[in-house]
Design an enzyme around this catalytic site. Structure first.
Site, mmCIF file in Angstrom:
data_model
loop_
_atom_site.group_PDB
_atom_site.id
_atom_site.type_symbol
_atom_site.label_atom_id
_atom_site.label_comp_id
_atom_site.label_asym_id
_atom_site.label_seq_id
_atom_site.Cartn_x
_atom_site.Cartn_y
_atom_site.Cartn_z
ATOM 1 N N ASN A 45 -7.470 -2.674 -5.064
ATOM 2 C CA ASN A 45 -7.695 -4.071 -4.723
ATOM 3 C C ASN A 45 -7.551 -4.900 -5.986
ATOM 4 O O ASN A 45 -8.324 -4.736 -6.937
ATOM 5 C CB ASN A 45 -9.078 -4.263 -4.098
ATOM 6 C CG ASN A 45 -9.163 -3.637 -2.724
ATOM 7 O OD1 ASN A 45 -8.269 -3.797 -1.909
ATOM 8 N ND2 ASN A 45 -10.232 -2.904 -2.467
ATOM 9 N N PHE B 150 -21.375 -4.901 17.619
ATOM 10 C CA PHE B 150 -21.183 -5.721 16.415
ATOM 11 C C PHE B 150 -20.435 -7.009 16.737
ATOM 12 O O PHE B 150 -19.662 -7.512 15.920
ATOM 13 C CB PHE B 150 -20.451 -4.933 15.322
ATOM 14 C CG PHE B 150 -21.158 -3.671 14.906
ATOM 15 C CD1 PHE B 150 -22.216 -3.714 14.020
ATOM 16 C CD2 PHE B 150 -20.776 -2.434 15.421
ATOM 17 C CE1 PHE B 150 -22.881 -2.546 13.646
ATOM 18 C CE2 PHE B 150 -21.431 -1.266 15.050
ATOM 19 C CZ PHE B 150 -22.490 -1.328 14.161
ATOM 20 N N GLU C 101 -6.394 3.010 -2.315
ATOM 21 C CA GLU C 101 -5.649 1.796 -2.616
ATOM 22 C C GLU C 101 -6.277 1.134 -3.834
ATOM 23 O O GLU C 101 -7.360 1.522 -4.283
ATOM 24 C CB GLU C 101 -5.669 0.818 -1.437
ATOM 25 C CG GLU C 101 -7.052 0.291 -1.085
ATOM 26 C CD GLU C 101 -7.028 -0.626 0.134
ATOM 27 O OE1 GLU C 101 -6.063 -0.547 0.911
ATOM 28 O OE2 GLU C 101 -7.969 -1.411 0.292
ATOM 29 N N GLU D 76 -1.793 7.437 7.635
ATOM 30 C CA GLU D 76 -2.531 8.213 6.635
ATOM 31 C C GLU D 76 -3.463 9.179 7.349
ATOM 32 O O GLU D 76 -4.223 8.765 8.248
ATOM 33 C CB GLU D 76 -3.327 7.266 5.737
ATOM 34 C CG GLU D 76 -4.150 7.953 4.669
ATOM 35 C CD GLU D 76 -4.877 6.923 3.820
ATOM 36 O OE1 GLU D 76 -4.242 6.352 2.915
ATOM 37 O OE2 GLU D 76 -6.066 6.661 4.082
ATOM 38 N N GLU E 114 -9.764 2.399 -5.250
ATOM 39 C CA GLU E 114 -10.574 3.038 -4.213
ATOM 40 C C GLU E 114 -10.099 4.468 -3.963
ATOM 41 O O GLU E 114 -8.893 4.730 -3.901
ATOM 42 C CB GLU E 114 -10.514 2.225 -2.923
ATOM 43 C CG GLU E 114 -11.075 0.818 -3.075
ATOM 44 C CD GLU E 114 -11.196 0.098 -1.742
ATOM 45 O OE1 GLU E 114 -10.554 0.538 -0.755
ATOM 46 O OE2 GLU E 114 -11.937 -0.898 -1.675
ATOM 47 N N LYS F 70 0.823 -1.213 0.000
ATOM 48 C CA LYS F 70 0.000 0.000 0.000
ATOM 49 C C LYS F 70 0.859 1.266 0.000
ATOM 50 O O LYS F 70 0.510 2.263 -0.643
ATOM 51 C CB LYS F 70 -0.954 0.005 1.201
ATOM 52 C CG LYS F 70 -1.806 -1.253 1.337
ATOM 53 C CD LYS F 70 -2.612 -1.559 0.089
ATOM 54 C CE LYS F 70 -3.462 -2.810 0.270
ATOM 55 N NZ LYS F 70 -4.171 -3.214 -0.955
#
Length: 672
Positions: free
Chosen positions: A290, A348, A288, A200, A275, A116
Site C-alpha cells: 500500500n 454488518f 501487496e 490468488e 502486507e 497488484k
C-alpha cells in the site's frame, strides 16, 4: 519547500494530518463535498473549499476539482490521506504538473505497486515468496475460470488496481466464481476505473501481518516493525495491533528485510506498508504494498514514539529520515479498533443518521473520562504521540449533531490503547470503548468490546476469515444483545424523570408506561416517590433511590449503590449506553400504526445509499429470488431480490441515483 498543504481527503485522516501540520507551522486547506459542509475537518483547517456534490466521484475523486481548489487557495502541497486518490499515479503526476508537492511516493512507485499483478511479478523476480495465483493479461471469463480450476479453491478474486478490500471476492466453490467475477469487476471499475482481475489461492487459517516502511530521497530506508491485522470482516480490518503476538525477533527481521527490499525495488519514497499473509507454519507470502499511510498507523506510532505524518511532511520537504534502522525500538504494545457505523448483528449492514452523542475528547466541562482524551504531542523533536492520559487515543472526524451519510466509508473513528504489554493494552482499550459511546447511529462498539475479551483474540488464535465464519455459523458473539429487565426498568425510570422534575403530572403517582425496543413492546408499571422511581417489569421490580440526568450523564442509585451511564432523551426516544452497548427505547404513539408489512411486489432500499446496478427493465418477467437492483453504501453492495414471480411494472431508479432507506426501487405485477 512548501508552506500551505491541501488535504485531499475527509474525516478522521484529514483531521489527523491537520493537527500535525499545524504543530509544524504549516497552514492547511480542507476540501469538502456538500455532505461534509459542517464536518470537523472543515472547521479545523485554516481554509476550506467546496469541491462538489456528495458522491465521491464528483468530489473527492475529482482530480480537476482538487487541483482547482489548490489553485484557488494558493496551496503548494497536497496530502492525499488514504483511500480516494491516495494510490493513483495519475493524481500524483497531475499535482507535479500543477507545481504542487505531492506528499507521497513518486508516481512510478505508485504505478509499480498499484498494479497488484505486476507487483507480484516484481516480487517473484526478487525472490520474495508469493501465494500461487493467476496474474495474466487475458481477462476473459473463460481464461479466469480455467485458471481457477487449475488453482483450486478456496481462492480470492482481486482487482488488479484494488486496495482496501474493494473489488475482492472469496470463492470457496467453483460454482460461485461467475458471480464473484461479475461483482469484483463491477466494483473495481466503479472504485478504480479499472476492471482487470487477478486470482490468488487463499492461504487458509492465515494471519495478516504487515510491515511499515519509510524511505527518503537520500537513499535511506527503514522498517518500523510489524502490525497484526488478522481480525477482519469481509476482508476489511477490524482490530490491529503492534507488535504481532505471533512474530518473534527473527521473523520480524526477515519480514522487515523483505519489505525494505520491496520498497527499494521500486524507488520508493515516503510512508508505505508491505502486507504479508502468514500460514499456520509461520511462512510469509507477499500480499501487496500500500503506497500510502495506513488507517492503522497509530499503533506503530504508539510503540515507536514517532509521528508518521510528521515524517511524511519532512521527507516530502527533502529532509532525510530522522533515525537509522538500529535506532528503531519498540516499546510496549498497542491495539486499535475501528468503530464502524454498521449493524454487526444484521450482516454488518451500514447505518446512517444523526449523531446525538459523541464526546471522546472530554465532557462538556472539558474533562476526560477514563483517560480517553489524548492528542499528538511533541517529544524529543520527533513529534511522538503523547499517551500520558490513560494511554488511550481517539482519532475521529465526526461531531455530535452531525450526520453519518451513505456516501463514504463506514469507519467513523479509531480507538487506540498503548500499554506496557498486550494484556495492559487490551484492558485499556476495552475500558475506552465503555467510556466512549456513540449514540444516534448503530455501531459495532459492542462487538468490539466482546472481541477484545474473546479467548481466540486474547490467545492470538484468530485468522483472517474467523469472524466471517462465526457470522455464517450464527455464533453467539454475533447474536444481537438484548436489554435485560434492569435495562428496561432504567429506561422507564429515566423517561419518568426526564429533565430533572417528573415528566408526568404531579398528581399521578403510578401509571403504565409502554416502551418498545427493536420490535419488542412492553408495558411497565411506574411508581413515582420523591426523587426516586419504582419500576415493575412483569414480576421484576426495581426501586431507584434517585435518577439524575444532566448533559447526557446519567447517575442513578439502587439501594444506595450509585452507578453511571450515558443517556440522551430525543423526543419520545431514549438512547441509553450501558458499557459498550447502546440501546434505543421508544414510547410508541397511541395512534394506530401504519401497516409496515413487507410487500413482495415492491423492492425497497435496505439502507440509504447509491444505486450501483439495475438488473431488470420494465416489462421483464422475473422469478422469486431473482436479483433486481444493487444498492451500495459504505463499501458494501446489497442486492434486492424479487419477492415473488411477476412482471416488472416500474423501475424507479437508475445507476448512480442516491436513495434513502426504504425508497421504492422496483414494482412488480404478480401473475394471476
Amino acid at each position: 519547500m512548501f508552506s500551505k498543504i491541501l488535504i485531499a481527503n475527509r474525516g478522521e485522516i484529514a483531521c489527523r494530518v491537520i493537527r500535525t501540520a499545524h504543530r509544524l507551522g504549516y497552514r492547511t486547506v480542507a476540501v469538502y463535498s456538500d455532505a461534509d459542509r459542517d464536518a470537523p475537518h472543515v472547521r479545523q483547517a485554516d481554509e476550506a473549499l467546496r469541491i462538489g456534490p456528495p458522491p465521491a466521484v464528483q468530489s473527492y475523486l475529482s482530480v480537476e476539482a482538487l487541483l482547482d481548489a489548490a489553485r484557488r487557495s494558493g496551496a503548494d502541497a497536497v496530502h492525499p490521506g488514504y483511500g480516494f486518490l491516495s494510490e493513483r499515479a495519475d493524481f500524483a503526476r497531475a499535482c507535479a504538473a500543477a507545481g504542487l508537492v505531492f506528499i507521497g511516493p513518486p508516481p512510478e512507485a505508485i504505478e509499480a505497486m498499484g498494479d497488484k499483478a505486476g507487483a507480484k511479478k516484481r516480487m517473484l523476480g526478487a525472490g520474495v515468496p508469493c501465494a500461487p495465483g493467476y496474474l495474466g493479461d487475458d481477462q476473459s471469463d473463460a481464461r479466469l475460470v480455467a485458471e481457477a480450476q487449475r488453482l483450486g479453491t478456496p481462492l480470492l478474486v482481486k482487482a488488479v488496481a484494488g486496495g482496501g478490500g474493494r473489488g475482492m471476492r472469496l470463492v470457496r466453490h467453483l460454482d460461485e466464481l461467475p458471480a464473484a467475477l461479475d461483482g469484483a469487476r463491477r466494483e473495481a471499475t466503479s472504485a478504480f476505473g479499472d476492471g482487470r482481475l487477478m486470482l490468488e489461492r487463499l492461504i487458509d487459517d492465515a494471519r495478516h501481518i504487515e510491515i511499515q516502511v519509510f524511505a527518503d530521497r537520500h537513499g535511506h530506508a527503514v522498517h518500523l516493525g510489524e502490525r497484526d491485522c488478522t481480525v477482519q470482516r469481509r476482508r476489511q480490518k477490524v482490530i490491529e495491533e503492534a507488535p504481532s503476538p505471533i512474530v518473534d525477533a527473527a521473523r520480524r527481521d526477515a519480514m522487515g528485510r523483505d519489505a525494505v527490499a520491496a520498497a527499494r525495488a521500486v524507488g520508493y519514497v515516503g510512508a508505505g506498508t508491505v502486507e504479508f499473509v502468514v500460514d499456520r507454519d509461520g511462512r510469509h507470502y507477499f500480499l501487496e504494498m500500500n503506497t500510502r499511510l495506513q488507517v492503522e498507523h497509530p499503533v506503530t506510532e504508539a510503540v515507536t514514539g514517532f509521528d508518521l505524518v510528521e515524517w511524511q511532511l519532512r521527507v516530502a520537504a527533502g529532509e532525510p529520515l530522522p533515525v537509522t534502522q538500529d535506532a528503531v525500538r519498540l516499546s510496549g504494545h498497542a491495539v486499535e479498533v475501528r468503530l464502524y457505523a454498521e449493524d454487526p448483528y444484521a450482516g454488518f449492514a451500514p447505518q446512517t443518521g444523526r449523531i446525538v452523542h459523541w464526546r471522546p475528547h472530554g465532557d462538556a466541562n472539558g474533562g476526560a473520562r477514563g483517560g480517553v482524551a489524548t492528542r499528538e504531542g511533541a517529544r524529543g523533536g520527533v513529534g511522538a504521540i503523547d499517551g500520558a492520559r490513560g494511554g488511550v487515543r481517539v482519532d475521529d472526524g465526526i461531531a455530535e449533531g452531525g450526520e453519518i451519510t451513505p456516501y463514504y466509508d463506514a469507519m467513523v473513528a479509531k480507538l487506540i490503547a498503548h500499554g506496557r504489554d498486550r494484556t495492559d493494552a487490551l484492558r485499556r482499550l476495552h475500558a475506552a470503548l465503555e467510556h466512549t459511546p456513540l449514540l444516534g447511529v448503530m455501531t459495532n462498539a459492542g462487538l468490539l468490546a466482546d472481541l477484545l475479551r474473546h479467548p481466540d483474540v486474547v490467545g492470538a488464535r484468530m485468522t483472517t476469515t474467523r469472524l466471517d465464519e462465526w457470522a455464517q455459523a450464527g455464533a453467539p458473539i454475533l447474536q444481537r444483545p438484548l436489554p435485560d429487565d434492569d435495562a428496561w426498568a432504567l429506561a422507564a425510570a429515566v423517561l419518568a424523570r426526564r429533565d430533572g422534575p417528573a415528566h408526568r403530572s404531579a398528581g399521578v403517582a403510578a401509571y403504565d408506561l409502554v416502551l418498545s425496543h427493536a420490535g419488542e413492546r412492553r408495558t411497565l408499571r411506574v411508581h413515582l416517590h420523591g426523587d426516586g422511581v419504582e419500576v415493575r417489569v412483569g414480576e421484576h421490580a426495581v426501586r431507584f433511590d434517585a435518577i439524575e440526568l444532566r448533559d447526557h450523564t446519567l447517575r442513578y442509585a439502587v439501594h444506595g449503590h450509585w452507578r453511571r451511564a450515558t443517556a440522551v432523551v430525543d423526543g419520545a426516544r431514549l438512547h441509553l449506553a450501558l458499557g459498550a452497548r447502546a440501546f434505543v427505547f421508544d414510547e410508541p404513539s397511541p395512534l394506530p400504526a401504519a401497516d409496515a408489512g413487507a410487500d413482495p411486489r415492491r423492492a425497497r432500499a435496505p439502507v440509504a445509499g447509491v444505486v450501483a446496478h439495475v438488473a431488470v427493465q420494465r416489462g421483464e418477467r422475473v422469478r422469486a429470488g431473482q436479483p433486481l437492483v444493487c444498492v451500495e453504501a459504505m463499501k458494501m453492495e446489497m442486492w434486492q431480490h424479487a419477492g415473488t414471480d411477476g412482471v416488472v411494472a416500474a423501475v424507479h431508479v437508475a445507476v448512480r441515483d442516491a436513495v434513502s432507506a426504504g425508497a421504492l426501487l422496483v414494482e412488480l405485477d404478480t401473475e394471476g
